[in-house]
Structures are given as structure tokens and as C-alpha cells.
Scaffold this motif. Structure first.
Motif, PDB file in Angstrom:
ATOM      1  N   PHE A   1       0.830  -1.205   0.000  1.00 30.36           N
ATOM      2  CA  PHE A   1       0.000   0.000   0.000  1.00 30.36           C
ATOM      3  C   PHE A   1       0.863   1.252   0.000  1.00 30.36           C
ATOM      4  CE2 PHE A   1      -2.854  -3.172   1.790  1.00 30.36           C
ATOM      5  CZ  PHE A   1      -4.037  -2.906   1.106  1.00 30.36           C
ATOM      6  N   THR A   2       0.416   2.261  -0.724  1.00 31.15           N
ATOM      7  CA  THR A   2       1.087   3.566  -0.671  1.00 31.15           C
ATOM      8  C   THR A   2       0.582   4.319   0.541  1.00 31.15           C
ATOM      9  OG1 THR A   2      -0.607   4.691  -1.964  1.00 31.15           O
ATOM     10  CG2 THR A   2       1.198   3.622  -3.204  1.00 31.15           C
ATOM     11  N   ASP A   3       1.265   5.404   0.908  1.00 20.40           N
ATOM     12  CA  ASP A   3       0.819   6.222   2.037  1.00 20.40           C
ATOM     13  C   ASP A   3      -0.559   6.812   1.774  1.00 20.40           C
ATOM     14  OD1 ASP A   3       3.067   5.631   3.445  1.00 20.40           O
ATOM     15  OD2 ASP A   3       4.052   7.568   3.130  1.00 20.40           O
ATOM     16  N   ALA A   4      -0.828   7.208   0.522  1.00 26.01           N
ATOM     17  CA  ALA A   4      -2.135   7.766   0.181  1.00 26.01           C
ATOM     18  C   ALA A   4      -3.235   6.722   0.360  1.00 26.01           C
ATOM     19  CB  ALA A   4      -2.126   8.292  -1.258  1.00 26.01           C
ATOM     20  N   GLN A   5      -2.955   5.476  -0.027  1.00 28.77           N
ATOM     21  CA  GLN A   5      -3.947   4.425   0.143  1.00 28.77           C
ATOM     22  C   GLN A   5      -4.184   4.128   1.629  1.00 28.77           C
ATOM     23  OE1 GLN A   5      -1.923   1.491  -2.239  1.00 28.77           O
ATOM     24  NE2 GLN A   5      -3.389   1.710  -3.933  1.00 28.77           N
ATOM     25  N   LEU A   6      -3.114   4.070   2.410  1.00 26.27           N
ATOM     26  CA  LEU A   6      -3.256   3.827   3.849  1.00 26.27           C
ATOM     27  C   LEU A   6      -4.024   4.961   4.515  1.00 26.27           C
ATOM     28  CD1 LEU A   6       0.263   2.401   4.729  1.00 26.27           C
ATOM     29  CD2 LEU A   6      -1.908   1.176   4.752  1.00 26.27           C
ATOM     30  N   GLU A   7      -3.750   6.188   4.096  1.00 26.24           N
ATOM     31  CA  GLU A   7      -4.470   7.346   4.648  1.00 26.24           C
ATOM     32  C   GLU A   7      -5.954   7.257   4.309  1.00 26.24           C
ATOM     33  OE1 GLU A   7      -5.111  10.521   6.884  1.00 26.24           O
ATOM     34  OE2 GLU A   7      -3.100   9.699   6.615  1.00 26.24           O
ATOM     35  N   ALA A   8      -6.275   6.861   3.080  1.00 26.58           N
ATOM     36  CA  ALA A   8      -7.678   6.726   2.682  1.00 26.58           C
ATOM     37  C   ALA A   8      -8.357   5.611   3.471  1.00 26.58           C
ATOM     38  CB  ALA A   8      -7.762   6.453   1.186  1.00 26.58           C
ATOM     39  N   LEU A   9      -7.678   4.482   3.653  1.00 27.04           N
ATOM     40  CA  LEU A   9      -8.243   3.394   4.458  1.00 27.04           C
ATOM     41  C   LEU A   9      -8.451   3.826   5.903  1.00 27.04           C
ATOM     42  CD1 LEU A   9      -6.260   0.340   3.070  1.00 27.04           C
ATOM     43  CD2 LEU A   9      -8.714   0.720   2.904  1.00 27.04           C
ATOM     44  N   ARG A  10      -7.520   4.583   6.421  1.00 30.32           N
ATOM     45  CA  ARG A  10      -7.638   5.065   7.798  1.00 30.32           C
ATOM     46  C   ARG A  10      -8.825   5.999   7.941  1.00 30.32           C
ATOM     47  NH1 ARG A  10      -2.870   8.256  10.895  1.00 30.32           N
ATOM     48  NH2 ARG A  10      -3.211   9.681   9.179  1.00 30.32           N
ATOM     49  N   GLN A  11      -9.072   6.842   6.957  1.00 31.88           N
ATOM     50  CA  GLN A  11     -10.202   7.764   7.028  1.00 31.88           C
ATOM     51  C   GLN A  11     -11.529   7.031   6.906  1.00 31.88           C
ATOM     52  OE1 GLN A  11      -9.608  10.845   4.146  1.00 31.88           O
ATOM     53  NE2 GLN A  11      -7.947  11.795   5.296  1.00 31.88           N
ATOM     54  N   VAL A  12     -11.574   5.977   6.095  1.00 29.02           N
ATOM     55  CA  VAL A  12     -12.823   5.249   5.904  1.00 29.02           C
ATOM     56  C   VAL A  12     -13.116   4.306   7.070  1.00 29.02           C
ATOM     57  CG1 VAL A  12     -14.000   3.549   4.453  1.00 29.02           C
ATOM     58  CG2 VAL A  12     -12.711   5.401   3.400  1.00 29.02           C
ATOM     59  N   PHE A  13     -12.107   3.539   7.495  1.00 27.69           N
ATOM     60  CA  PHE A  13     -12.331   2.507   8.492  1.00 27.69           C
ATOM     61  C   PHE A  13     -11.750   2.828   9.859  1.00 27.69           C
ATOM     62  CE2 PHE A  13     -12.185   0.141   4.448  1.00 27.69           C
ATOM     63  CZ  PHE A  13     -13.485  -0.340   4.461  1.00 27.69           C
ATOM     64  N   GLY A  14     -11.098   3.945  10.007  1.00 27.88           N
ATOM     65  CA  GLY A  14     -10.364   4.225  11.236  1.00 27.88           C
ATOM     66  C   GLY A  14     -11.173   4.866  12.329  1.00 27.88           C
ATOM     67  N   ALA A  15     -12.493   4.820  12.256  1.00 33.40           N
ATOM     68  CA  ALA A  15     -13.298   5.421  13.313  1.00 33.40           C
ATOM     69  C   ALA A  15     -13.067   4.716  14.643  1.00 33.40           C
ATOM     70  CB  ALA A  15     -14.774   5.387  12.943  1.00 33.40           C
ATOM     71  N   ARG A  16     -12.719   3.439  14.578  1.00 29.37           N
ATOM     72  CA  ARG A  16     -12.382   2.692  15.796  1.00 29.37           C
ATOM     73  C   ARG A  16     -10.950   2.218  15.666  1.00 29.37           C
ATOM     74  NH1 ARG A  16     -14.775   2.429  20.179  1.00 29.37           N
ATOM     75  NH2 ARG A  16     -14.079   0.333  20.438  1.00 29.37           N
ATOM     76  N   SER A  17     -10.150   2.465  16.661  1.00 26.20           N
ATOM     77  CA  SER A  17      -8.781   1.966  16.614  1.00 26.20           C
ATOM     78  C   SER A  17      -8.787   0.484  16.982  1.00 26.20           C
ATOM     79  CB  SER A  17      -7.892   2.757  17.562  1.00 26.20           C
ATOM     80  OG  SER A  17      -8.360   2.622  18.869  1.00 26.20           O
ATOM     81  N   TRP A  18      -7.743  -0.211  16.638  1.00 29.85           N
ATOM     82  CA  TRP A  18      -7.646  -1.645  16.927  1.00 29.85           C
ATOM     83  C   TRP A  18      -7.289  -1.796  18.395  1.00 29.85           C
ATOM     84  CZ3 TRP A  18      -9.516  -4.408  13.097  1.00 29.85           C
ATOM     85  CH2 TRP A  18      -9.454  -3.893  11.820  1.00 29.85           C
ATOM     86  N   VAL A  19      -8.281  -1.844  19.230  1.00 27.78           N
ATOM     87  CA  VAL A  19      -8.087  -1.895  20.668  1.00 27.78           C
ATOM     88  C   VAL A  19      -8.029  -3.356  21.110  1.00 27.78           C
ATOM     89  CG1 VAL A  19      -9.088  -1.258  22.883  1.00 27.78           C
ATOM     90  CG2 VAL A  19      -9.336   0.268  20.938  1.00 27.78           C
ATOM     91  N   LYS A  20      -7.089  -3.666  21.968  1.00 27.34           N
ATOM     92  CA  LYS A  20      -7.017  -4.998  22.560  1.00 27.34           C
ATOM     93  C   LYS A  20      -7.813  -4.974  23.866  1.00 27.34           C
ATOM     94  CE  LYS A  20      -3.095  -6.664  20.299  1.00 27.34           C
ATOM     95  NZ  LYS A  20      -3.349  -7.642  19.321  1.00 27.34           N
ATOM     96  N   HIS A  21      -8.647  -5.982  24.060  1.00 27.37           N
ATOM     97  CA  HIS A  21      -9.443  -6.091  25.264  1.00 27.37           C
ATOM     98  C   HIS A  21      -8.894  -7.204  26.144  1.00 27.37           C
ATOM     99  CE1 HIS A  21     -12.227  -4.155  22.422  1.00 27.37           C
ATOM    100  NE2 HIS A  21     -12.686  -3.545  23.499  1.00 27.37           N
ATOM    101  N   LYS A  22      -9.105  -7.085  27.442  1.00 26.48           N
ATOM    102  CA  LYS A  22      -8.681  -8.131  28.367  1.00 26.48           C
ATOM    103  C   LYS A  22      -9.418  -9.433  28.057  1.00 26.48           C
ATOM    104  CE  LYS A  22      -5.986  -5.948  31.331  1.00 26.48           C
ATOM    105  NZ  LYS A  22      -4.657  -6.326  31.679  1.00 26.48           N
TER     106      LYS A  22
END
Length: 151
Positions: free
Chosen positions: A45-66
Motif C-alpha cells: 500500500f502507498t501512504d495515500a492508500q493507507l491514509e484513505a483506508l484510515r479515514q474510511v475505516f479508522g473510526a475505531r482503533s484496533w483496541v485490545k481487550h482483556k
């Protein structure tokens, strides 16, 4: 006149921001995404593609739960999924949540004190009866007779 903070500004400060100014490689969303991708695709992925994916799907961060239990099961020909997530709550509590939490704590404390008091009174009654002290002549709760018969 100073501008008032809107609720979205307050929420943005309270929750982990998915769109930070940090380097793209250090972003939690990008790290989580790359961990889940096949190894051959991770660096494609290019930085532009990663930035676009982050804007579309990044509303929730990948949080680890206990506790993170997820799965699927079939029931009567249909497939269902379940998710059990538990961990430390990092969000602010709304006012109703604070009142319910306080009420639950008060109820538990009251229940604990009530049970402790009743147990203490029962022990004192048994000690009084064992010592032969009779506070009310010709009246008994029957607790001492029951105790002697069973123990």
C-alpha cells in the motif's frame, strides 16, 4: 467572544483519535491493518492508500481487550455470531451512568452491612444463650435449640 466547545470537540479530546498527526507507520489503525493482512500485501500500500483506508475505516482503533471472545454458531439452520468484550472503560460516564453506578454501590454496601449486622446479632444471641443469659423470661427464638440439635 470565545468560541464554545461543541460536544464533538469534547468527544474528540476524550476518545483516542483515529486521525492523529503521528507518522503513518506508528498509527494504531495502520499497525492493526497490516497485522491482519497477508505478509505479501503488508508493504504494497502507498501512504495515500493507507491514509484513505484510515479515514474510511479508522473510526475505531484496533483496541485490545482483556476479554475478547468472538465466534459463530448455527441454530435451526441459521448462522449467528457472538462477541463478548470486556476491559477497562476509558470513556467518560454520562450522568445517568454515574447515578446508576452510585446506586449499585450504595445497594451493595447496604446489603453487606445488613448481612453483617444480622450475622453479628445471631452470633451474639448464640453466645448469650450459651452463657445461660435470659433477657426475656419464657421467650426464645429457637435459634439456640436449633444450633444445639444440628451442631
Amino acid at each position: 467572544m470565545p468560541s464554545r466547545e461543541t460536544s464533538s470537540d469534547t468527544d474528540h479530546a476524550r476518545y483516542p483519535a483515529p486521525f492523529t498527526d503521528a507518522a503513518l507507520a506508528d498509527d494504531p489503525f495502520v499497525k492493526g491493518l497490516k497485522q491482519r493482512l497477508p505478509e505479501a500485501l503488508r508493504e504494497s500500500f502507498t501512504d495515500a492508500q493507507l491514509e484513505a483506508l484510515r479515514q474510511v475505516f479508522g473510526a475505531r482503533s484496533w483496541v485490545k481487550h482483556k476479554i475478547d471472545l468472538r465466534g459463530t454458531f448455527r441454530l435451526l439452520g441459521a448462522q449467528y455470531y457472538f462477541a463478548v468484550l470486556a476491559g477497562r472503560n476509558k470513556r467518560g460516564h454520562p450522568r445517568t451512568g454515574q447515578h446508576l453506578s452510585l446506586a449499585a454501590k450504595a445497594a451493595l454496601a447496604t446489603l453487606f452491612l445488613l448481612i453483617s449486622t444480622l450475622l453479628g446479632l445471631a452470633i451474639l444471641y448464640l453466645v448469650k444463650s450459651a452463657l445461660g443469659i435470659d433477657l426475656l423470661p419464657n421467650y426464645s427464638l429457637g435459634l439456640w435449640d436449633w444450633f444445639k440439635a444440628n451442631f
